[in-house]
Design a protein around this motif. Structure first.
Motif, short mmCIF file in Angstrom:
data_model
loop_
_atom_site.label_atom_id
_atom_site.label_comp_id
_atom_site.label_asym_id
_atom_site.label_seq_id
_atom_site.Cartn_x
_atom_site.Cartn_y
_atom_site.Cartn_z
N VAL A 45 58.08 50.09 -22.14
CA VAL A 45 58.85 51.03 -22.65
C VAL A 45 60.40 50.56 -22.21
N VAL A 46 60.71 50.19 -20.97
CA VAL A 46 62.01 49.65 -20.80
C VAL A 46 62.27 48.46 -21.58
N LYS A 47 61.21 47.43 -21.98
CA LYS A 47 61.70 46.43 -22.97
C LYS A 47 62.04 47.05 -24.57
N ARG A 48 61.29 47.82 -24.87
CA ARG A 48 61.88 48.48 -26.20
C ARG A 48 63.11 49.24 -26.04
N ALA A 49 63.38 49.76 -25.05
CA ALA A 49 64.69 50.55 -25.00
C ALA A 49 65.74 49.51 -24.81
N LEU A 50 65.77 48.40 -24.15
CA LEU A 50 66.74 47.45 -24.05
C LEU A 50 66.91 46.84 -25.24
N GLU A 51 65.68 46.33 -25.88
CA GLU A 51 65.85 45.73 -27.33
C GLU A 51 66.76 46.53 -28.45
N ALA A 52 66.61 48.13 -28.25
CA ALA A 52 67.10 48.84 -29.11
C ALA A 52 68.69 49.06 -28.72
N GLY A 53 69.15 48.41 -27.67
CA GLY A 53 70.43 48.62 -27.12
C GLY A 53 70.86 49.84 -26.03
N CYS A 54 69.87 50.25 -25.57
CA CYS A 54 69.97 51.35 -24.77
C CYS A 54 70.09 50.79 -23.13
N HIS A 55 70.86 51.66 -22.44
CA HIS A 55 70.72 51.58 -20.97
C HIS A 55 69.66 52.33 -20.35
N VAL A 56 69.28 52.05 -19.17
CA VAL A 56 67.83 52.69 -18.85
C VAL A 56 67.99 52.89 -17.35
N PHE A 57 67.45 53.99 -16.97
CA PHE A 57 66.89 54.40 -15.81
C PHE A 57 65.47 54.49 -15.64
N VAL A 58 64.89 53.64 -14.79
CA VAL A 58 63.33 53.59 -14.63
C VAL A 58 62.75 53.93 -13.14
N GLU A 59 62.06 54.62 -13.10
CA GLU A 59 61.45 54.94 -11.63
C GLU A 59 60.80 53.85 -10.95
N LYS A 60 60.91 54.16 -9.68
CA LYS A 60 60.16 52.85 -8.96
C LYS A 60 58.71 52.94 -9.18
N PRO A 61 57.79 51.95 -9.10
CA PRO A 61 58.36 50.40 -8.92
C PRO A 61 58.84 50.12 -10.37
N LEU A 62 59.69 48.90 -10.36
CA LEU A 62 60.24 48.60 -11.47
C LEU A 62 59.27 48.04 -12.51
N THR A 63 58.31 47.46 -12.00
CA THR A 63 56.90 47.08 -13.07
C THR A 63 55.94 46.77 -12.38
N GLU A 64 54.88 46.34 -13.11
CA GLU A 64 53.53 45.99 -12.29
C GLU A 64 53.73 44.66 -11.63
N THR A 65 54.20 43.59 -12.39
CA THR A 65 54.29 42.46 -12.10
C THR A 65 55.70 41.70 -11.79
N LEU A 66 55.64 40.67 -11.07
CA LEU A 66 57.29 40.10 -10.86
C LEU A 66 57.53 39.41 -12.28
N GLU A 67 56.47 38.99 -13.11
CA GLU A 67 56.73 37.99 -14.28
C GLU A 67 57.41 39.13 -15.28
N GLU A 68 57.06 40.34 -15.06
CA GLU A 68 57.56 41.38 -16.30
C GLU A 68 58.83 41.82 -15.70
N ALA A 69 59.07 41.87 -14.38
CA ALA A 69 60.43 42.35 -13.85
C ALA A 69 61.40 41.22 -14.13
N ARG A 70 60.94 40.00 -14.08
CA ARG A 70 62.10 38.88 -14.62
C ARG A 70 62.41 38.81 -15.93
N GLU A 71 61.41 38.98 -16.75
CA GLU A 71 61.48 39.09 -18.26
C GLU A 71 62.62 40.24 -18.50
N LEU A 72 62.46 41.43 -17.61
CA LEU A 72 63.35 42.85 -18.13
C LEU A 72 64.82 42.31 -17.49
N ILE A 73 65.02 41.44 -16.48
CA ILE A 73 66.21 41.18 -15.84
C ILE A 73 66.90 40.35 -17.00
N ALA A 74 66.18 39.25 -17.37
CA ALA A 74 66.68 38.41 -18.40
C ALA A 74 67.19 39.28 -19.88
#
Length: 333
Positions: free
Chosen positions: A77-106
Motif C-alpha cells: 500500500v505504501v509503495k503504491r501511494a509513493l509511486e502515485a506521488g502521495c505523502h504517507v502516514f503508516v502505522e507501526k511496524p513499518l513493514t514485515e521485512t527489512l528488505e521491504e523497508a529499505r525499498e520504501l526508504i529508497a
C-alpha cells in the motif's frame, strides 16, 4: 489544507478516522477504503464519509494517505501511494521485512515524499513532559505488559508491543546498537508472548526491556538512570517523575518541584523531585497533525521512515536472538 484518504477501517482505523475529522484544520478527509467492502460502507455511513471502490481510486484522489492496514500489506500500500506521488502516514511496524523497508526508504527519497511511522508513544504526555530536561541515560529499563488479547498474535510480542519501547529507547540512548541478547517464550500463541531483551549501545548505555501479553495487569513504564538523575515515565497513566541531584549551593535548581537536603558519599547535595506536566493530548491526532506541518511548513518528520526502519531492524535482531535462545533450550532437554 491537505486532502487525505484513510486505508483500513478496523479497530485502529476507526480511531484514526475520528482523529482525522478532529484535525479538520489540517486535513480534508476525502474518503476511506477497506478490503472488506461491507465494513467500509458501514463505516462510511456512520462517519459521513465516502467509501472508495478500490485502493488505487482513493490514492489517486488525495495528496496524503493514512495506512492503518495489517502489517503484511504495509509494503504494497505504501509503495503504491509513493509511486502515485502521495505523502504517507503508516502505522507501526513499518513493514514485515527489512528488505521491504529499505525499498520504501529508497522510493520515498526518489519520489521526494514524506513518510511518517506511527510510533505513537513519541507523543505520550509522560515523554513530552520531559521538555528540556537533560536525558543522557546510562541504563534504561522498560516494562510493557498487557492482558492477553487474540488481536495481534499473528506476530511476536516484539512486533506487537515491544517495538513501541524500541523506538523510545533508540531515541533516548542517542547511539548505535552494539549488542543484543534476548530470550522469550510462546505461552498462549504460536509466537513468543513474553520476551526480555538486553541492548548495549556504542556509548556504553544499556537497556533492559520486557514485553508480555500474558500479564494479569497492564503496565507501560520506562525508567532512566543517569548521572545525578532518575527519570520515571508511566506511559499508561501518562505521568512522569524527575529526580535530580544538585550542588548544595542550589545553583540551577528549577523553581517548580520539591527540594530536600541529602548527604552523599560525594558530600552534601540537594535532591530535587518534580512531576512535570504536558497537559492532556490526543496522541494520534497530534502525530497526524505533525505530519501536516512537516509537509506544509518543512518541519522535520517526528518519526521518520528511517526511524521506523531502525526500530524494525532492532526488533529483527531481538527476534533472531530469541530464536537462537529457544534453539539452545531445546538442545539442552
Amino acid at each position: 489544507m491537505l486532502s487525505i484518504g484513510l486505508i483500513g477501517v478496523g479497530h485502529l482505523g476507526k480511531i484514526h478516522l475520528k482523529c482525522l475529522q478532529l484535525a479538520s484544520a489540517d486535513y480534508d478527509l476525502v474518503g476511506i477504503y477497506d478490503t472488506d467492502r461491507k465494513l467500509a460502507e458501514e463505516v462510511a455511513e456512520t462517519f459521513g464519509v465516502n467509501a472508495f471502490p478500490s485502493v488505487d481510486a482513493l490514492i489517486e484522489a488525495v495528496k496524503v494517505v493514512d495506512v492503518v492496514t495489517p502489517t503484511s500489506s504495509h509494503y504494497s500500500v505504501v509503495k503504491r501511494a509513493l509511486e502515485a506521488g502521495c505523502h504517507v502516514f503508516v502505522e507501526k511496524p513499518l513493514t514485515e521485512t527489512l528488505e521491504e523497508a529499505r525499498e520504501l526508504i529508497a522510493l520515498s527519497r526518489s519520489a521526494g515524499k514524506l513518510v511518517q511511522v506511527g510510533h505513537v508513544e513519541r507523543f505520550n504526555p509522560a515523554l513530552l513532559a520531559l521538555g528540556d530536561v537533560p536525558v543522557k541515560p546510562y541504563f534504561i529499563e522498560a516494562h510493557r505488559l498487557a492482558m492477553f488479547n487474540p488481536r495481534g498474535t499473528d506476530v511476536s510480542v516484539v512486533l506487537d508491543l515491544m517495538i513501541h519501547d524500541l523506538d523510545i529507547v533508540l531515541k533516548l540512548a542517542g547511539a548505535e546498537v552494539a549488542d543484543v541478547r534476548a530470550s522469550g517464550v510462546a505461552v498462549l500463541s504460536t509466537t513468543p508472548d513474553i520476551v526480555n531483551a538486553r541492548i548495549e549501545f556504542t556509548n556504553g548505555a544499556v537497556a533492559n526491556l520486557t514485553a508480555s501479553r500474558v500479564s494479569l495487569k497492564n503496565m507501560r513504564k520506562v525508567r532512566l538512570f543517569q548521572r545525578d538523575a532518575y527519570l520515571s515515565l508511566d506511559l499508561l497513566e501518562k505521568e512522569s517523575q524527575v529526580v535530580r541531584l544538585f550542588d548544595s549551593d542550589g545553583t540551577n535548581i528549577p523553581d517548580r518541584g520539591q527540594q530536600f537536603p541529602l548527604d552523599t558519599p560525594r558530600g552534601p547535595r540537594i535532591i530535587h523531585v518534580d512531576q512535570p506536566k504536558s497537559g492532556p493530548v490526543n496522541a494520534i491526532q497530534m502525530e497526524l497533525e505533525s505530519l501536516a506541518r512537516s509537509i506544509e511548513q518543512g518541519e522535520p518528520v517526528a518519526v521518520s521512515i528511517e526511524d521506523g526502519y531502525r526500530a524494525l531492524e532492532l526488533a529483527q535482531r531481538i527476534t533472531d536472538a530469541v530464536a537462537a535462545s529457544q534453539a539452545r533450550m531445546t538442545d539442552s532437554f
